[in-house]
Scaffold this motif. Structure first.
Motif, PDB file in Angstrom:
ATOM      1  N   TRP A 396       0.850  -1.023  -0.007  1.00  0.00           N
ATOM      2  CA  TRP A 396      -0.005  -0.095  -0.057  1.00  0.00           C
ATOM      3  C   TRP A 396       0.724   1.212   0.054  1.00  0.00           C
ATOM      4  O   TRP A 396       1.654   1.199   0.531  1.00  0.00           O
ATOM      5  N   GLY A 397       0.251   2.309  -0.642  1.00  0.00           N
ATOM      6  CA  GLY A 397       1.227   3.570  -0.624  1.00  0.00           C
ATOM      7  C   GLY A 397       0.858   4.291   0.445  1.00  0.00           C
ATOM      8  O   GLY A 397       0.232   3.811   1.677  1.00  0.00           O
ATOM      9  N   PRO A 398       1.133   5.503   0.736  1.00  0.00           N
ATOM     10  CA  PRO A 398       0.996   6.507   1.760  1.00  0.00           C
ATOM     11  C   PRO A 398      -0.488   6.756   2.157  1.00  0.00           C
ATOM     12  O   PRO A 398      -0.785   7.167   3.385  1.00  0.00           O
ATOM     13  N   ASP A 399      -1.443   6.632   1.248  1.00  0.00           N
ATOM     14  CA  ASP A 399      -2.848   6.499   1.333  1.00  0.00           C
ATOM     15  C   ASP A 399      -3.499   5.209   0.715  1.00  0.00           C
ATOM     16  O   ASP A 399      -2.765   4.517   0.285  1.00  0.00           O
ATOM     17  N   SER A 400      -4.756   5.278   1.030  1.00  0.00           N
ATOM     18  CA  SER A 400      -5.367   3.776   0.642  1.00  0.00           C
ATOM     19  C   SER A 400      -5.824   3.678  -0.626  1.00  0.00           C
ATOM     20  O   SER A 400      -6.821   2.923  -1.058  1.00  0.00           O
ATOM     21  N   ASN A 401      -5.573   4.927  -1.368  1.00  0.00           N
ATOM     22  CA  ASN A 401      -5.945   4.851  -2.902  1.00  0.00           C
ATOM     23  C   ASN A 401      -4.577   4.608  -3.932  1.00  0.00           C
ATOM     24  O   ASN A 401      -4.925   4.277  -4.995  1.00  0.00           O
ATOM     25  N   THR A 402      -3.648   3.988  -3.055  1.00  0.00           N
ATOM     26  CA  THR A 402      -2.314   3.919  -4.142  1.00  0.00           C
ATOM     27  C   THR A 402      -1.852   2.546  -3.679  1.00  0.00           C
ATOM     28  O   THR A 402      -1.762   2.570  -2.234  1.00  0.00           O
ATOM     29  N   TYR A 403      -1.489   1.864  -4.655  1.00  0.00           N
ATOM     30  CA  TYR A 403      -0.491   0.538  -4.212  1.00  0.00           C
ATOM     31  C   TYR A 403       0.049   0.097  -5.416  1.00  0.00           C
ATOM     32  O   TYR A 403      -0.182   0.502  -6.478  1.00  0.00           O
ATOM     33  N   ALA A 404       0.874  -0.905  -5.050  1.00  0.00           N
ATOM     34  CA  ALA A 404       1.830  -1.458  -6.054  1.00  0.00           C
ATOM     35  C   ALA A 404       1.862  -2.759  -5.953  1.00  0.00           C
ATOM     36  O   ALA A 404       1.480  -3.435  -4.808  1.00  0.00           O
ATOM     37  N   VAL A 405       1.869  -3.477  -7.121  1.00  0.00           N
ATOM     38  CA  VAL A 405       1.856  -5.168  -7.383  1.00  0.00           C
ATOM     39  C   VAL A 405       3.098  -5.549  -7.939  1.00  0.00           C
ATOM     40  O   VAL A 405       3.456  -4.931  -9.063  1.00  0.00           O
ATOM     41  N   LEU A 406       3.813  -6.628  -7.445  1.00  0.00           N
ATOM     42  CA  LEU A 406       4.897  -7.274  -8.182  1.00  0.00           C
ATOM     43  C   LEU A 406       4.370  -8.360  -8.758  1.00  0.00           C
ATOM     44  O   LEU A 406       4.174  -9.535  -8.326  1.00  0.00           O
ATOM     45  N   GLU A 407       4.213  -8.351 -10.141  1.00  0.00           N
ATOM     46  CA  GLU A 407       3.739  -9.191 -10.877  1.00  0.00           C
ATOM     47  C   GLU A 407       4.727 -10.437 -11.286  1.00  0.00           C
ATOM     48  O   GLU A 407       4.224 -11.526 -11.288  1.00  0.00           O
ATOM     49  N   SER A 408       5.895  -9.753 -11.288  1.00  0.00           N
ATOM     50  CA  SER A 408       7.175 -10.725 -11.702  1.00  0.00           C
ATOM     51  C   SER A 408       8.302 -10.080 -11.077  1.00  0.00           C
ATOM     52  O   SER A 408       8.032  -9.002 -10.578  1.00  0.00           O
TER      53      SER A 408
END
Length: 814
Positions: A396-408
């Motif tokens: 999750w980012g600094p807020d709950s609207n942003t996130y990152a996913v490691l697909e590979s």
């Protein structure tokens, strides 16, 4: 389903027909085809004990830990019981007229049930001298396996080569019911341990594994994959798995929900014969034709997450449960440190994947479950699916609207408002990363490095060469803990340095902006789980200890007996909450006000510290005082401490002798002697002779007092000192004082009084001639008392010899 398979023990031996874990010791029991039983330490791989049980194969063996025994059945029809501590053979008798192929130990009653090639089962009661209390008949072939029902230990199931599985009650000689389980002989049977399904798993010589509903007696699933007779299959008690082994030499791990093969293990040890599961752990043991293997499946750490409000969400297999730490009663929250607390939890739903991690969003509205190469984000309250996708790791980012996913390992996607952003992260081509970490900037760990990107622009912030296993950001976003294998580092993030580098237009290298991070300190503690509370880093260690780090120092809160995992901190309760692998809750007290005070002191913000000080709990003041002393603030520590001993030590260090005297006077006399002596020495260094004299007198330090009185020429004091020394039996000190006063007669009297007449006589001859007669008389008396008259006769009396002769000679002259 993604999970690690780590091999713990690999030992070649004769064919292994039976294995069993000890419930408390790190021991594995192995029954061999050559008649030997070995006990291995599965942590070290060493053979701890060896027992020559029989000259024929041992086909089954089990620990009876509550009696320090193990029981073994063999092909000579004998059931043997050994004490594994003393090697004593406890019992040996013929249990059946044919091979004993299987046995089971009742979980609570003193009963062992054996199964034999004579097609019968027998129950034996060891409290009754191993009396046969029941015979069970009904099978028409060799009985291969026995398993007690974990939900009802008065019932058990058996597998037989007559193709059936039978369910029995201990008290009845006939089966409750029979299931025709396989097309060929049935080799094993095992119960599902969960409460939600009345299932059995069976294996047979038809190369299949079957799952049954034993209430409806219907086959739920048939699993095919082995290429030879299947020797065993069991439900794993902690993981949603079925583990089977076959004469084809492989062990297969099946998903117990989807009934698909997740993994196939082969150790090149020929046929697999037996299996054992270790209670309370993910350890599994297998017996093969050519040896024994122990593996660990997955990790012990449970999948859980607790938000800032105390809402706890965790998984049990694919069930999702929730509880709220806030609901723990105040009395429970104030319980003794380390005590187990009662937390009411309820099932709120299921997840389609087996969770390896659970992550709350910063505002607690969403929960992301990661596992099996996928992620699913749910709403925290209603447990509704919000988004999903492929992903090895999630942040999750600094807020709950942003996130990152490691697909590979080479592909990171960034999302805003649950929609993929057109650009992800920039730079770092070819950097293979293993995991992502949220915070004020996006972090990723790879082999030997950590890299950070800006959430908004995707630009590279910094690459740091360190082999890290986890990252933790403080709530303020200024401090970062990097946890390595043998220590952890605290870094300070300078956002302004990165922003200045961008606005100045300078080219950012592949290493990023070097000044954006500053190393504060490295600490040689191994972190297992951790959380930031403000600028306080709370963590558990691999040595089973919970501690916290503030400023540049680490402080231990408490050790504990079993591994615990940090849930978080509740300011309302002033307690740190932890859980074990079964999600039993424990807590330890930690005052947030004290942590804030320590933080303010470490920042040298003494005004803020002074404002916090009145809010500190009274029972924490001594701990704060010692913290201040460690920071060199001894004056402040002296004003805060409530411990007389600590205050006295501080007063001496600060040469505040008036405070030290006040403390010494308030302490009972017997306990104060050491304090008076220490204070007297300090008073001498400060040239306060009157105080030093008082201290030495009250501390009964007569040696120091004598030196002081001699230095100041105090004859009256020395006279009083000599009397006091005589009272206390310190005769050498009294003699020295009298000698310094020039009172030779008193010295002679003291020597005579202390039965040192020879010294008295010699001393008198030099310094007090008038006392010679008294001294010699005392000398004679001592010798006669010791019955040594001859020696007494050799001692001349001056008044009867020399001195009287001189007087008579003088008369004659006149």
């Amino acid at each position: 389903m993604l999970f690690e398979v780590n091999r713990k023990l690999f030992s070649r031996s004769e064919r292994v027909k039976g294995v069993d874990f000890h419930p408390t010791e790190p021991w594995l029991l192995a029954g061999l085809y050559n008649g030997t039983v070995n006990i291995y330490n599965h942590e070290t791989g060493a053979i701890v004990k060896t027992f020559e049980v029989s000259e024929v194969p041992v086909r089954c063996c089990k620990f009876i830990a509550r009696k320090n025994w193990f029981v073994a059945g063999s092909d000579d029809f004998q059931l043997r019981v050994f004490n594994y501590n003393t090697h004593e053979k406890v019992a040996s008798f013929e249990a059946h007229p044919d091979y004993i192929r299987c046995l089971a130990v009742h979980p609570t009653a003193p009963i062992v049930i054996t199964g034999s090639d004579d097609m019968t089962l027998k129950a034996w009661d060891w409290d009754k001298g191993w009396k046969n209390i029941q015979v069970y008949e009904g099978h028409s072939h060799f009985i291969m396996n026995i398993c007690f029902n974990p939900k009802d230990s008065n019932t058990f199931a058996t597998a037989c080569l007559d193709r059936t599985v039978k369910m029995w009650s201990i008290s009845s000689s006939t089966a409750n019911f029979t299931m025709d389980a396989h097309e060929k002989g049935v080799n094993s049977v095992d119960f599902y341990t969960g409460s939600d399904k009345p299932y059995l798993v069976t294996t047979g010589d038809d190369k299949t594994v079957k799952v049954w509903d034993y209430l409806s007696k219907s086959c739920v699933q048939t699993m095919e994959g082995h290429t030879n007779n299947v020797s065993f299959a069991v439900f794993h008690p902690n993981l949603p798995l079925i583990i089977s082994g076959s004469e084809d030499g492989t062990v297969k791990i099946w998903n117990s929900g989807a009934y698909r093969i997740e993994n196939t293990l082969s150790y090149a040890l020929e046929r697999a014969w037996c299996i054992a599961l270790r209670k309370g752990s993910n350890d599994v043991a297998f017996g093969f034709d050519e040896g024994v293997v122990v593996i660990k499946l997955g990790r012990d750490e449970p999948a859980y997450s607790m938000d800032a409000s105390g809402k706890l969400i965790y998984t049990r297999n694919q069930e999702v449960l929730s509880g709220n730490i806030q609901t723990i009663e105040t009395s429970a929250a104030e319980a003794a440190d380390g005590s187990r607390l009662r937390l009411s939890c309820k099932e709120i739903g299921h997840t389609e994947i087996y969770a390896s991690s659970i992550i709350h969003s910063p505002n607690g509205r969403f929960v992301t479950v990661v596992g099996d190469g996928e992620y699913i984000t749910y709403t925290a309250l209603a447990w509704r699916n919000k988004s999903f996708g492929n992903g090895m790791s999630f942040a999750w980012g600094p807020d709950s609207n942003t996130y990152a996913v490691l697909e590979s390992k080479l592909k990171i996607k960034v999302y805003k408002n649950f929609k993929e952003r057109a650009y992800g992260v920039k730079g770092g081509a070819g950097w293979a990363v293993d995991s992502l970490y949220g915070g004020p900037i996006l972090g990723a760990c790879g082999a030997g490095f950590i890299v950070f990107w800006d959430w908004d622009t995707g630009e590279l912030v910094r690459r740091i060469e360190v082999d890290a296993k986890s990252l933790y950001w403080s709530g303020t976003g200024q401090l970062l803990a990097i946890c390595a294998e043998d220590c952890f580092y605290i870094l300070r993030f300078h956002r302004e340095e990165y922003d200045n580098a961008l606005t100045s237009g300078e080219t950012i290298s592949e290493e990023g902006v070097e000044m954006s991070f500053e190393v504060v300190i490295d600490v040689s503690d191994i972190v297992k789980t951790a959380k930031w509370i403000g600028d306080c880093f709370i963590y558990t260690t691999t040595t089973n200890r919970v501690a916290y780090f503030v400023g540049t120092s680490s402080y231990s809160i408490s050790p504990f007996d079993t591994p615990l995992y940090l849930l978080g901190y509740m300011p309302a309760h002033s307690r740190v909450y932890l859980a074990d692998k079964d999600m039993n809750i424990y807590s330890y007290g930690l005052s947030l006000a004290m942590v804030e005070y320590q933080t303010a002191v470490m920042r040298h913000d003494m005004e803020a510290a002074a404002e916090i000080l009145p809010t500190l709990p009274k029972d924490q003041l001594n701990k704060v005082a010692r913290f201040l002393e460690g920071r060199g603030l001894k004056e402040l520590a002296l004003t805060i401490s409530t411990d007389p001993d600590h205050k006295f030590d501080l007063a001496l260090q600060l040469d505040d002798l008036d405070v030290a005297v006040e403390i010494a006077r308030s302490v009972p006399a017997l306990e104060a002697e050491l304090k008076w002596k220490s204070l007297g020495d300090r008073a001498l260094t400060a040239w306060r002779f009157d105080l030093a004299r008082e201290c030495f007198e009250k501390g009964n330090d007569l040696s120091a007092l004598m030196l002081l009185l001699l230095s100041t020429g105090d004859r009256e004091g020395l006279a009083a000192l000599s009397s006091k020394a005589v009272e206390k039996g310190q005769n050498n000190l009294a003699f020295t004082s009298l000698l310094q006063l020039g009172d030779a007669n008193a010295c002679v009297d003291l020597l005579i009084k202390t039965q040192r007449a020879p010294e008295a006589a010699l001393f008198a001859r030099t310094y007090a001639p008038g006392e010679i007669g008294k001294a010699v008389d005392a000398w004679h008396f001592e010798l006669e008392a010791k019955k040594r008259p001859k020696i007494a006769a050799t001692v001349a009396h001056p008044q009867k010899n020399g001195e009287l002769f001189e007087e008579s000679a003088l008369v004659d002259v006149q």
